[in-house]
Scaffold this active site. Structure first.
Site, PDB file in Angstrom:
ATOM      1  N   CYS A 113       0.857  -1.031   0.125  1.00 17.19           N
ATOM      2  CA  CYS A 113       0.062  -0.085   0.052  1.00 17.19           C
ATOM      3  C   CYS A 113       0.785   1.277  -0.007  1.00 17.19           C
ATOM      4  O   CYS A 113       0.351   2.195  -0.401  1.00 17.19           O
ATOM      5  CB  CYS A 113      -1.040   0.123   1.220  1.00 17.19           C
ATOM      6  SG  CYS A 113      -2.299  -1.350   1.058  1.00 17.19           S
ATOM      7  N   HIS A 250      -3.302   7.534   1.908  1.00 20.07           N
ATOM      8  CA  HIS A 250      -3.626   6.073   1.457  1.00 20.07           C
ATOM      9  C   HIS A 250      -5.046   5.758   2.040  1.00 20.07           C
ATOM     10  O   HIS A 250      -5.108   5.929   3.180  1.00 20.07           O
ATOM     11  CB  HIS A 250      -2.660   4.897   2.020  1.00 20.07           C
ATOM     12  CG  HIS A 250      -3.182   3.612   1.876  1.00 20.07           C
ATOM     13  ND1 HIS A 250      -3.671   3.192   0.617  1.00 20.07           N
ATOM     14  CD2 HIS A 250      -3.179   2.553   2.441  1.00 20.07           C
ATOM     15  CE1 HIS A 250      -4.162   2.011   0.983  1.00 20.07           C
ATOM     16  NE2 HIS A 250      -3.782   1.579   2.183  1.00 20.07           N
ATOM     17  N   ASN A 280      -9.883   0.031  -0.363  1.00 21.86           N
ATOM     18  CA  ASN A 280      -8.714   0.198  -0.270  1.00 21.86           C
ATOM     19  C   ASN A 280      -8.055  -0.497  -1.587  1.00 21.86           C
ATOM     20  O   ASN A 280      -8.148  -1.540  -1.815  1.00 21.86           O
ATOM     21  CB  ASN A 280      -8.109  -0.603   0.945  1.00 21.86           C
ATOM     22  CG  ASN A 280      -6.524  -0.500   0.906  1.00 21.86           C
ATOM     23  OD1 ASN A 280      -6.026  -0.200   0.200  1.00 21.86           O
ATOM     24  ND2 ASN A 280      -6.096  -1.102   2.229  1.00 21.86           N
TER      25      ASN A 280
END
Ligand code: COA
Length: 323
Positions: A113, A250, A280
């Site tokens: 990520c 993020h 996500n």
């Protein structure tokens, strides 16, 4: 002195949008649980023919269009992904071929990520040392293909997508409001491997594997690590949190976004939030959120923008830029 200036951005999403309610028809979950614990309302899932490289190519084309640059002026393509089309070659080379620009540098970066922060910082360093003049930095993922759809604690959290930035090396003008990447920091702590990983791979199981996560522990580390790296970057730039116009984090969980902003004393209005729409999307989430922020008229030229992310490894990082 050279600085890397953001000339354009673009993003791409799969055609199919899946709401929490639709997901609840095949997974033991509810819209209420997902919204309350994560802020996620829907996600886009790749269908047949949609891959990490195809989404990355669409995002790259949109970013080039935004910058007004021809693809053949790009000397460097870095694609952040943990879900490449193939184990090798790098999906970045597929993007390069699709754009029709052979000859330059193209490779993938894998930091889960925080992959986009690793890619952005690498591209910035390469532009500043003169290895290329213009770069495409892309984050693209199809996490739906490594999810265990029987595991409700993880499969509701992720989505697919891509985002891209076009950077250009420019002689730094030492004046207030000069654009470009100002300061960045990256970190990793490999001892935390087991909190967030994929249980397969070419050299271990010879399978692709599925994502495994101890969500509560990841959450705790994320807030601490992100607050620390944001302070580190601000100190490196000699700036204060109050001077930031936008945080582009993020997008893992709305509660992590809130907690991180609170720790820095930043009002929630300064945080770009897309986790509700995209879930996500791992390495794609930061450039997707940035592009969304620009196209919705929030982020404007001259704004001071903080990018930040944390992911499996653990890896984490932040980067401060004047847009
Ligand atoms: N639907 C309904 N119930 C669910 C569920 C789902 N999709 N997933 C888990 N639950 C249940 C659990 O089984 C547990 O039930 P129990 O109390 O009866 O055992 C309960 O909800 C609480 O689970 P827990 O995991 O403790 O919830 P949480 O408040 O920690 O929230 C996360 C879970 C994953 C949303 C949260 O920990 C998180 O966001 N962590 C960070 C994850 C992240 O950001 N990862 C990416 C970093 S890059």
């Amino acid at each position: 002195m050279i600085r890397s200036v953001i000339r354009g951005s673009g993003s791409a999403l799969p055609a199919r949008c899946v709401s929490n309610a639709e997901l609840a028809e095949r997974v033991d979950t509810t819209d209420e649980w997902i919204v309350e614990r994560t802020g996620i309302r829907q996600r886009y899932l790749a269908g047949e023919g949609e891959t990490t490289a195809s989404l990355a190519t669409d995002a790259a084309r949109a970013a080039l269009d935004d910058a007004g640059f021809d693809a053949d002026s790009i000397g460097l393509i870095i694609l952040a992904t943990s879900t490449p089309d193939n184990t090798f070659p790098a999906s970045a080379t597929k993007v390069q071929a699709a754009l029709g620009t052979p000859g330059g540098i193209a490779f993938d970066v894998q930091a889960v990520c925080s992959g986009f922060l690793y890619a952005l910082t690498t591209a910035d360093a390469m532009l500043r040392t003169g290895m290329a003049k213009r770069a495409l930095v892309i984050g693209a993922e199809t996490f739906s293909r490594i999810l265990d759809w029987e595991d409700r604690t993880t499969c509701v959290l992720f989505g697919d997508g891509a985002g891209a930035l076009v950077l250009e090396a420019e002689e730094f003008r030492d004046e207030a409001g000069a654009p470009g990447i100002i300061a960045s920091a990256l970190h990793a702590d490999g001892a935390q491997h087991d909190l967030l990983y994929v249980d397969g791979g070419p050299s271990t199981t010879q399978t692709v594997g599925h994502l495994r996560m101890k969500g509560r522990e990841v959450f705790r580390h994320a807030v601490v690590n992100l607050a620390q790296v944001l302070r580190e970057v601000l100190d490196g730039a000699g700036l204060t949190a109050e001077e930031i116009d936008w945080v582009v984090p993020h997008q893992a969980n709305a509660r992590i976004l809130d907690a991180t902003a609170r720790k820095l004393g930043l009002p929630p209005e300064k945080v770009i939030v897309t986790v509700d729409q995209h879930a996500n999307t791992s390495a794609a989430s930061v450039p997707l959120a940035f592009d969304h922020g620009v196209r919705s008229g929030k982020i404007a030229r001259g704004d001071l923008v903080m990018f930040e992310a944390m992911g499996g490894g653990f890896t984490w990082g932040a980067s401060l830029a004047r847009y």
